[in-house]
Design a protein around this motif. Structure first.
Motif, PDB file in Angstrom:
ATOM      1  N   ARG A   1      12.339 -14.223  38.754  1.00 30.06           N
ATOM      2  CA  ARG A   1      11.668 -13.835  37.521  1.00 30.06           C
ATOM      3  C   ARG A   1      11.987 -12.402  37.116  1.00 30.06           C
ATOM      4  O   ARG A   1      12.136 -12.100  35.935  1.00 30.06           O
ATOM      5  CB  ARG A   1      10.166 -14.019  37.702  1.00 30.06           C
ATOM      6  N   ALA A   2      12.070 -11.521  38.098  1.00 32.29           N
ATOM      7  CA  ALA A   2      12.289 -10.109  37.791  1.00 32.29           C
ATOM      8  C   ALA A   2      13.761  -9.719  37.811  1.00 32.29           C
ATOM      9  O   ALA A   2      14.096  -8.549  37.627  1.00 32.29           O
ATOM     10  CB  ALA A   2      11.522  -9.238  38.789  1.00 32.29           C
ATOM     11  N   VAL A   3      14.657 -10.672  38.048  1.00 30.65           N
ATOM     12  CA  VAL A   3      16.092 -10.379  38.118  1.00 30.65           C
ATOM     13  C   VAL A   3      16.681 -10.437  36.712  1.00 30.65           C
ATOM     14  O   VAL A   3      16.555 -11.465  36.026  1.00 30.65           O
ATOM     15  CB  VAL A   3      16.818 -11.367  39.043  1.00 30.65           C
ATOM     16  N   PRO A   4      17.344  -9.383  36.237  1.00 33.84           N
ATOM     17  CA  PRO A   4      17.953  -9.409  34.898  1.00 33.84           C
ATOM     18  C   PRO A   4      19.002 -10.504  34.763  1.00 33.84           C
ATOM     19  O   PRO A   4      19.663 -10.874  35.748  1.00 33.84           O
ATOM     20  CB  PRO A   4      18.584  -8.007  34.773  1.00 33.84           C
ATOM     21  N   HIS A   5      19.143 -11.015  33.563  1.00 32.62           N
ATOM     22  CA  HIS A   5      20.116 -12.083  33.316  1.00 32.62           C
ATOM     23  C   HIS A   5      21.543 -11.628  33.629  1.00 32.62           C
ATOM     24  O   HIS A   5      22.377 -12.442  34.061  1.00 32.62           O
ATOM     25  CB  HIS A   5      20.013 -12.553  31.862  1.00 32.62           C
ATOM     26  N   ALA A   6      21.831 -10.366  33.413  1.00 35.94           N
ATOM     27  CA  ALA A   6      23.174  -9.863  33.714  1.00 35.94           C
ATOM     28  C   ALA A   6      23.479  -9.986  35.207  1.00 35.94           C
ATOM     29  O   ALA A   6      24.614 -10.311  35.590  1.00 35.94           O
ATOM     30  CB  ALA A   6      23.299  -8.403  33.275  1.00 35.94           C
TER      31      ALA A   6
ATOM     32  N   ARG B   1      24.227 -13.647  35.966  1.00 39.67           N
ATOM     33  CA  ARG B   1      25.589 -14.010  35.548  1.00 39.67           C
ATOM     34  C   ARG B   1      26.624 -13.458  36.527  1.00 39.67           C
ATOM     35  O   ARG B   1      27.625 -14.122  36.837  1.00 39.67           O
ATOM     36  CB  ARG B   1      25.849 -13.488  34.132  1.00 39.67           C
ATOM     37  N   ARG B   2      26.389 -12.240  37.017  1.00 42.04           N
ATOM     38  CA  ARG B   2      27.318 -11.640  37.973  1.00 42.04           C
ATOM     39  C   ARG B   2      27.358 -12.462  39.264  1.00 42.04           C
ATOM     40  O   ARG B   2      28.425 -12.694  39.831  1.00 42.04           O
ATOM     41  CB  ARG B   2      26.907 -10.201  38.255  1.00 42.04           C
ATOM     42  N   GLN B   3      26.200 -12.925  39.727  1.00 45.94           N
ATOM     43  CA  GLN B   3      26.161 -13.744  40.930  1.00 45.94           C
ATOM     44  C   GLN B   3      26.839 -15.091  40.713  1.00 45.94           C
ATOM     45  O   GLN B   3      27.423 -15.655  41.634  1.00 45.94           O
ATOM     46  CB  GLN B   3      24.718 -13.945  41.386  1.00 45.94           C
ATOM     47  N   ALA B   4      26.775 -15.604  39.489  1.00 53.41           N
ATOM     48  CA  ALA B   4      27.469 -16.858  39.194  1.00 53.41           C
ATOM     49  C   ALA B   4      28.983 -16.687  39.339  1.00 53.41           C
ATOM     50  O   ALA B   4      29.674 -17.549  39.896  1.00 53.41           O
ATOM     51  CB  ALA B   4      27.114 -17.332  37.786  1.00 53.41           C
ATOM     52  N   VAL B   5      29.503 -15.569  38.843  1.00 50.68           N
ATOM     53  CA  VAL B   5      30.939 -15.298  38.978  1.00 50.68           C
ATOM     54  C   VAL B   5      31.303 -15.118  40.452  1.00 50.68           C
ATOM     55  O   VAL B   5      32.330 -15.647  40.925  1.00 50.68           O
ATOM     56  CB  VAL B   5      31.322 -14.048  38.162  1.00 50.68           C
ATOM     57  N   ILE B   6      30.483 -14.387  41.184  1.00 56.81           N
ATOM     58  CA  ILE B   6      30.736 -14.204  42.615  1.00 56.81           C
ATOM     59  C   ILE B   6      30.748 -15.550  43.330  1.00 56.81           C
ATOM     60  O   ILE B   6      31.584 -15.812  44.197  1.00 56.81           O
ATOM     61  CB  ILE B   6      29.676 -13.264  43.231  1.00 56.81           C
ATOM     62  N   GLY B   7      29.823 -16.444  42.948  1.00 52.14           N
ATOM     63  CA  GLY B   7      29.770 -17.759  43.572  1.00 52.14           C
ATOM     64  C   GLY B   7      31.007 -18.597  43.315  1.00 52.14           C
ATOM     65  O   GLY B   7      31.425 -19.385  44.174  1.00 52.14           O
TER      66      GLY B   7
ATOM     67  N   LEU C   1      33.451  -7.827  44.358  1.00 55.23           N
ATOM     68  CA  LEU C   1      32.540  -7.889  43.220  1.00 55.23           C
ATOM     69  C   LEU C   1      31.102  -7.608  43.656  1.00 55.23           C
ATOM     70  O   LEU C   1      30.345  -6.934  42.940  1.00 55.23           O
ATOM     71  CB  LEU C   1      32.620  -9.263  42.555  1.00 55.23           C
ATOM     72  N   GLU C   2      30.714  -8.118  44.822  1.00 55.82           N
ATOM     73  CA  GLU C   2      29.350  -7.886  45.298  1.00 55.82           C
ATOM     74  C   GLU C   2      29.107  -6.422  45.601  1.00 55.82           C
ATOM     75  O   GLU C   2      28.053  -5.869  45.263  1.00 55.82           O
ATOM     76  CB  GLU C   2      29.086  -8.742  46.539  1.00 55.82           C
ATOM     77  N   ARG C   3      30.077  -5.766  46.220  1.00 59.13           N
ATOM     78  CA  ARG C   3      29.895  -4.359  46.574  1.00 59.13           C
ATOM     79  C   ARG C   3      29.936  -3.468  45.342  1.00 59.13           C
ATOM     80  O   ARG C   3      29.395  -2.363  45.361  1.00 59.13           O
ATOM     81  CB  ARG C   3      30.979  -3.918  47.575  1.00 59.13           C
TER      82      ARG C   3
ATOM     83  N   PRO D   1      25.795  -3.199  40.648  1.00 56.21           N
ATOM     84  CA  PRO D   1      24.800  -2.119  40.655  1.00 56.21           C
ATOM     85  C   PRO D   1      23.459  -2.547  41.209  1.00 56.21           C
ATOM     86  O   PRO D   1      22.642  -1.704  41.581  1.00 56.21           O
ATOM     87  CB  PRO D   1      24.682  -1.750  39.171  1.00 56.21           C
ATOM     88  N   ALA D   2      23.185  -3.853  41.272  1.00 52.93           N
ATOM     89  CA  ALA D   2      21.888  -4.337  41.747  1.00 52.93           C
ATOM     90  C   ALA D   2      22.105  -5.327  42.885  1.00 52.93           C
ATOM     91  O   ALA D   2      23.169  -5.938  43.011  1.00 52.93           O
ATOM     92  CB  ALA D   2      21.110  -5.004  40.616  1.00 52.93           C
ATOM     93  N   ARG D   3      21.076  -5.495  43.719  1.00 54.96           N
ATOM     94  CA  ARG D   3      21.115  -6.412  44.850  1.00 54.96           C
ATOM     95  C   ARG D   3      19.937  -7.377  44.726  1.00 54.96           C
ATOM     96  O   ARG D   3      18.845  -7.090  45.220  1.00 54.96           O
ATOM     97  CB  ARG D   3      21.033  -5.655  46.185  1.00 54.96           C
ATOM     98  N   PRO D   4      20.113  -8.530  44.050  1.00 57.47           N
ATOM     99  CA  PRO D   4      19.019  -9.500  43.961  1.00 57.47           C
ATOM    100  C   PRO D   4      18.655 -10.030  45.348  1.00 57.47           C
ATOM    101  O   PRO D   4      19.444  -9.923  46.296  1.00 57.47           O
ATOM    102  CB  PRO D   4      19.607 -10.618  43.085  1.00 57.47           C
TER     103      PRO D   4
END
Length: 326
Positions: free
Chosen positions: A66-71, A74-80, A176-178, A181-184
């Motif tokens: 809920r508190a994770v920004p959509h950006a 999306r970044r985690q989707a690309v990493i996946g 990409l993970e490193r 800027p954020a760590r969900p």
């Protein structure tokens, strides 16, 4: 008390590292056994889809995203797409093409050197001389472990490009993970990556006509094992350890995956295990120990000095300057 907590933290990290190596290695063995009579794409679809549904339910029920920004999502989707979809599809394709499990793990184990030499400078990471030595010793150990498997492989030469591409996908995901800027939370990371992977596999399997699972109990056992260990446990621990011990130490642990896979292949699949393999095991362990020891020493040196125990009890110094009204 602080010392006790520190020791417990080190024990937890060591247990997590051992579980990571074992669960990551299991993915190669399960792929080898389960794809003898089943298309790799079919196994992968039913490995990821149930896990994706379960993770999505848990994440929505707990409100973890809920508190994770959509950006960030999306970044985690690309990493996946790199870390899970690209990596597992290419590994399964390599093993289905006849590349031995240990050989596939060997090529993937080159990742620490790639990360250290190429990705490390881009991330501003410093790899110390002793760590270079440890990585080199580990690389020699990996080569010794799977040397006998290379001679007996019937796979075409082009098939060896598949695990190389899989390794490149994992390197790209780590980079990409490193750089993020954020760590969900790890739960959110796993959910996004597995859902994206499952969706892509569903489309690919439907197009290829390989969506329907076989009516075989052994298939579902293999699918369940693949869903739990190389998917949930291995990837969850990968991202958790990446944050806890850093990219250099984590990639050093990947050197242990090739010996562990070769040992499992020798016991369960009848692949060769010689005295040279045992020497390779020892070199891998020694190389990893050096890297982890240097990383731990550097972390202790960089940690701030603890405040004096009685600092809070000291009286405040008297004020000698003029008093002003606020």
């Amino acid at each position: 008390m602080g010392r006790q907590v520190g020791v417990l933290g080190q024990v937890a990290t060591a247990l997590a590292a051992a579980a990571f190596v074992g669960s990551w290695s299991s993915g190669f063995v399960i792929a080898k056994v389960a794809t003898v009579d089943v298309a790799p794409l079919t196994l992968l679809v039913w490995r990821f889809v149930p896990v994706a549904v379960g993770l999505l339910v848990v994440t929505l029920a707990t409100g973890a995203a809920r508190a994770v920004p959509h950006a960030d999502l999306r970044r985690q989707a690309v990493i996946g797409l790199f870390a899970q979809l690209g990596y597992v599809v290419l590994v399964y394709a390599a093993i289905a093409a006849g590349v031995a499990t240990g050989t596939t793990a060997l090529i993937d184990a080159v990742q620490p050197l790639v990360v250290a030499t190429l990705v490390g400078p881009l991330l501003g990471l410093r790899v110390r001389g002793a760590q270079w030595a440890g990585l080199a010793v580990g690389a020699v150990g990996v080569l010794l472990v799977v040397r006998s498997q290379l001679g007996g492989s019937q796979a075409p030469a082009a098939a060896y490009l598949l695990p190389l591409a899989a390794m490149a996908c994992l390197v790209a995901a780590t980079f990409l993970e490193r750089r993020s800027p954020a760590r969900p939370p790890v739960l959110v990371v796993l959910t996004v990556q597995v859902v994206v992977t499952a969706a892509a596999l569903l489309v690919a399997a439907a197009v290829a006509g390989e969506l329907a699972p076989p009516a075989d109990g052994a298939f579902w056992v293999a699918t369940a094992l693949a869903a739990v260990f190389p998917t949930l446990v291995a990837y969850g621990l990968y991202w958790w350890l990446l944050r806890r011990i850093g990219v250099t130490a984590l990639n050093a642990l990947l050197f242990l995956v090739a010996p562990a896979t070769a040992a499992a292949g020798a016991v369960g699949l009848g692949e060769s295990l010689t005295a040279v393999t045992v020497v390779g095991f020892e070199l891998c362990a020694a190389g990893v120990a050096v890297v982890l020891a240097v990383e731990a020493r550097a972390a202790r040196a960089a940690a701030p000095a603890p405040a004096p125990v009685n600092a809070a009890a000291q009286p405040a110094p008297p004020r000698t300057g003029p008093r002003t009204r606020s």
